[in-house]
Design a protein around this motif. Structure first.
Motif, PDB file in Angstrom:
ATOM      1  N   THR A   1      -7.976   7.924  -0.464  1.00 25.41           N
ATOM      2  CA  THR A   1      -6.786   6.624  -0.999  1.00 25.41           C
ATOM      3  C   THR A   1      -6.795   7.279  -2.585  1.00 25.41           C
ATOM      4  O   THR A   1      -7.303   7.556  -3.286  1.00 25.41           O
ATOM      5  CB  THR A   1      -7.733   5.213  -0.915  1.00 25.41           C
ATOM      6  N   ILE A   2      -5.512   7.052  -2.653  1.00 27.97           N
ATOM      7  CA  ILE A   2      -4.571   7.554  -3.748  1.00 27.97           C
ATOM      8  C   ILE A   2      -4.291   6.623  -4.895  1.00 27.97           C
ATOM      9  O   ILE A   2      -3.762   5.449  -4.367  1.00 27.97           O
ATOM     10  CB  ILE A   2      -3.266   8.264  -3.173  1.00 27.97           C
TER      11      ILE A   2
ATOM     12  N   ASP B   1      -3.610   4.511  -8.948  1.00 29.92           N
ATOM     13  CA  ASP B   1      -1.747   4.889  -9.000  1.00 29.92           C
ATOM     14  C   ASP B   1      -1.462   5.839 -10.099  1.00 29.92           C
ATOM     15  O   ASP B   1      -0.836   6.044 -10.225  1.00 29.92           O
ATOM     16  CB  ASP B   1      -2.103   3.043 -10.385  1.00 29.92           C
ATOM     17  N   GLN B   2      -3.193   6.245 -10.556  1.00 32.31           N
ATOM     18  CA  GLN B   2      -2.870   6.922 -11.800  1.00 32.31           C
ATOM     19  C   GLN B   2      -2.596   8.539 -11.424  1.00 32.31           C
ATOM     20  O   GLN B   2      -1.491   9.235 -11.320  1.00 32.31           O
ATOM     21  CB  GLN B   2      -4.189   7.478 -12.480  1.00 32.31           C
ATOM     22  N   THR B   3      -2.955   8.580 -10.014  1.00 34.43           N
ATOM     23  CA  THR B   3      -1.894  10.403  -9.417  1.00 34.43           C
ATOM     24  C   THR B   3      -1.376   9.930  -9.034  1.00 34.43           C
ATOM     25  O   THR B   3      -0.601  10.892  -8.131  1.00 34.43           O
ATOM     26  CB  THR B   3      -3.471  10.110  -7.925  1.00 34.43           C
ATOM     27  N   ALA B   4      -0.723   8.485  -8.077  1.00 40.14           N
ATOM     28  CA  ALA B   4       0.718   8.551  -7.565  1.00 40.14           C
ATOM     29  C   ALA B   4       1.316   9.080  -9.492  1.00 40.14           C
ATOM     30  O   ALA B   4       2.924   9.496  -8.995  1.00 40.14           O
ATOM     31  CB  ALA B   4       1.052   7.245  -7.836  1.00 40.14           C
TER      32      ALA B   4
ATOM     33  N   ARG C   1       0.556  -1.214  -0.260  1.00 37.37           N
ATOM     34  CA  ARG C   1      -0.306  -0.265   0.233  1.00 37.37           C
ATOM     35  C   ARG C   1       0.729   1.155  -0.339  1.00 37.37           C
ATOM     36  O   ARG C   1       0.353   2.166   0.821  1.00 37.37           O
ATOM     37  CB  ARG C   1      -0.375  -0.130   1.644  1.00 37.37           C
ATOM     38  N   MET C   2       1.833   1.305  -0.785  1.00 41.96           N
ATOM     39  CA  MET C   2       3.024   2.417  -0.104  1.00 41.96           C
ATOM     40  C   MET C   2       3.830   2.022  -2.104  1.00 41.96           C
ATOM     41  O   MET C   2       4.005   1.285  -2.417  1.00 41.96           O
ATOM     42  CB  MET C   2       3.406   2.666   0.344  1.00 41.96           C
TER      43      MET C   2
ATOM     44  N   ARG D   1       0.719  17.085  -3.568  1.00 43.07           N
ATOM     45  CA  ARG D   1       2.637  17.386  -4.089  1.00 43.07           C
ATOM     46  C   ARG D   1       3.503  16.236  -3.134  1.00 43.07           C
ATOM     47  O   ARG D   1       3.388  16.405  -2.351  1.00 43.07           O
ATOM     48  CB  ARG D   1       2.964  18.712  -4.263  1.00 43.07           C
ATOM     49  N   ILE D   2       4.350  16.247  -4.310  1.00 39.25           N
ATOM     50  CA  ILE D   2       5.300  15.215  -3.668  1.00 39.25           C
ATOM     51  C   ILE D   2       6.489  16.459  -2.793  1.00 39.25           C
ATOM     52  O   ILE D   2       6.596  17.057  -2.807  1.00 39.25           O
ATOM     53  CB  ILE D   2       6.420  15.152  -4.721  1.00 39.25           C
ATOM     54  N   ASP D   3       6.652  15.326  -1.546  1.00 36.71           N
ATOM     55  CA  ASP D   3       7.822  16.186  -0.924  1.00 36.71           C
ATOM     56  C   ASP D   3       8.993  15.165  -0.764  1.00 36.71           C
ATOM     57  O   ASP D   3       8.404  13.871  -0.113  1.00 36.71           O
ATOM     58  CB  ASP D   3       6.681  16.092   0.871  1.00 36.71           C
ATOM     59  N   LYS D   4       9.934  15.558  -0.810  1.00 37.18           N
ATOM     60  CA  LYS D   4      10.818  14.805  -0.094  1.00 37.18           C
ATOM     61  C   LYS D   4      11.122  14.554   1.436  1.00 37.18           C
ATOM     62  O   LYS D   4      11.715  12.706   1.081  1.00 37.18           O
ATOM     63  CB  LYS D   4      12.542  15.499  -0.533  1.00 37.18           C
ATOM     64  N   GLU D   5      10.817  15.583   2.375  1.00 41.22           N
ATOM     65  CA  GLU D   5      11.099  14.170   3.207  1.00 41.22           C
ATOM     66  C   GLU D   5      10.022  13.775   3.871  1.00 41.22           C
ATOM     67  O   GLU D   5      10.410  12.632   4.399  1.00 41.22           O
ATOM     68  CB  GLU D   5      10.945  15.390   4.260  1.00 41.22           C
ATOM     69  N   ARG D   6       8.665  14.140   3.250  1.00 39.23           N
ATOM     70  CA  ARG D   6       7.382  13.444   4.346  1.00 39.23           C
ATOM     71  C   ARG D   6       6.484  12.500   2.800  1.00 39.23           C
ATOM     72  O   ARG D   6       5.606  12.053   3.516  1.00 39.23           O
ATOM     73  CB  ARG D   6       6.692  14.387   4.451  1.00 39.23           C
ATOM     74  N   GLY D   7       7.471  11.777   1.752  1.00 40.21           N
ATOM     75  CA  GLY D   7       6.199  11.478   1.251  1.00 40.21           C
ATOM     76  C   GLY D   7       5.507  12.242   0.164  1.00 40.21           C
ATOM     77  O   GLY D   7       5.868  12.841  -1.011  1.00 40.21           O
ATOM     78  N   THR D   8       4.263  13.058   0.710  1.00 43.69           N
ATOM     79  CA  THR D   8       3.069  13.859   0.199  1.00 43.69           C
ATOM     80  C   THR D   8       3.454  14.925   1.286  1.00 43.69           C
ATOM     81  O   THR D   8       3.709  14.908   2.394  1.00 43.69           O
ATOM     82  CB  THR D   8       2.183  13.170  -0.161  1.00 43.69           C
TER      83      THR D   8
END
Length: 135
Positions: free
Chosen positions: A89-90, A92-95, A54-55, A122-129
């Motif tokens: 829930t995110i 696959d397309q959103t990811a 799930r990640m 948005r993507i975050d380098k430290e926290r994932g999103t």
């Protein structure tokens, strides 16, 4: 009683063989196909991202179970993005869009107090999103 115990013992010995013989082929190939898919580059180190369970996480990440039963990252950059964020829930397309550097607006997040809200992530380098409330 000894006959019953012998019967249970014979049945228990058959379980591994039955499980192997009846393993669904699609259960094995589905995992392999998910790992082989292109998801994008890791925002931290640039290596490929893979989906595990799930990640989504950096393909360089390696984990081990510690003595206290928890999982710890032992190698890799450690970047990961969970599929569930604030009750949403995110997909696959959103990811894929996020990993391509896009900011995505989604509806239906749930705050800690239980209130529904819409937000851009948005993507975050430290926290994932990360939430991007400026949009």
């Amino acid at each position: 009683p000894s006959e019953v115990m012998d019967m249970f013992h014979r049945e228990a010995l058959r379980i591994p063989a039955d499980a192997t013989a009846n393993l669904k082929a699609d259960a094995v190939t589905r995992t392999a196909n998910t790992d082989a898919q292109e998801w994008g580059d890791c925002p931290r180190c640039g290596q490929p991202v893979r989906k595990t369970g799930r990640m989504w996480q950096c393909s360089t990440n390696k984990t081990e179970k510690t003595k206290d039963g928890k999982w710890a990252t032992t190698a890799g950059c450690g970047w990961k993005m969970f599929a569930r964020i604030a009750g949403k829930t995110i997909t696959d397309q959103t990811a894929r869009r996020l990993l391509a550097g896009q900011t995505v607006t989604l509806k239906g997040f749930t705050s800690k107090s239980g209130k529904k809200f819409d937000a851009a992530i948005r993507i975050d380098k430290e926290r994932g999103t990360a939430f991007d409330f400026d949009r």
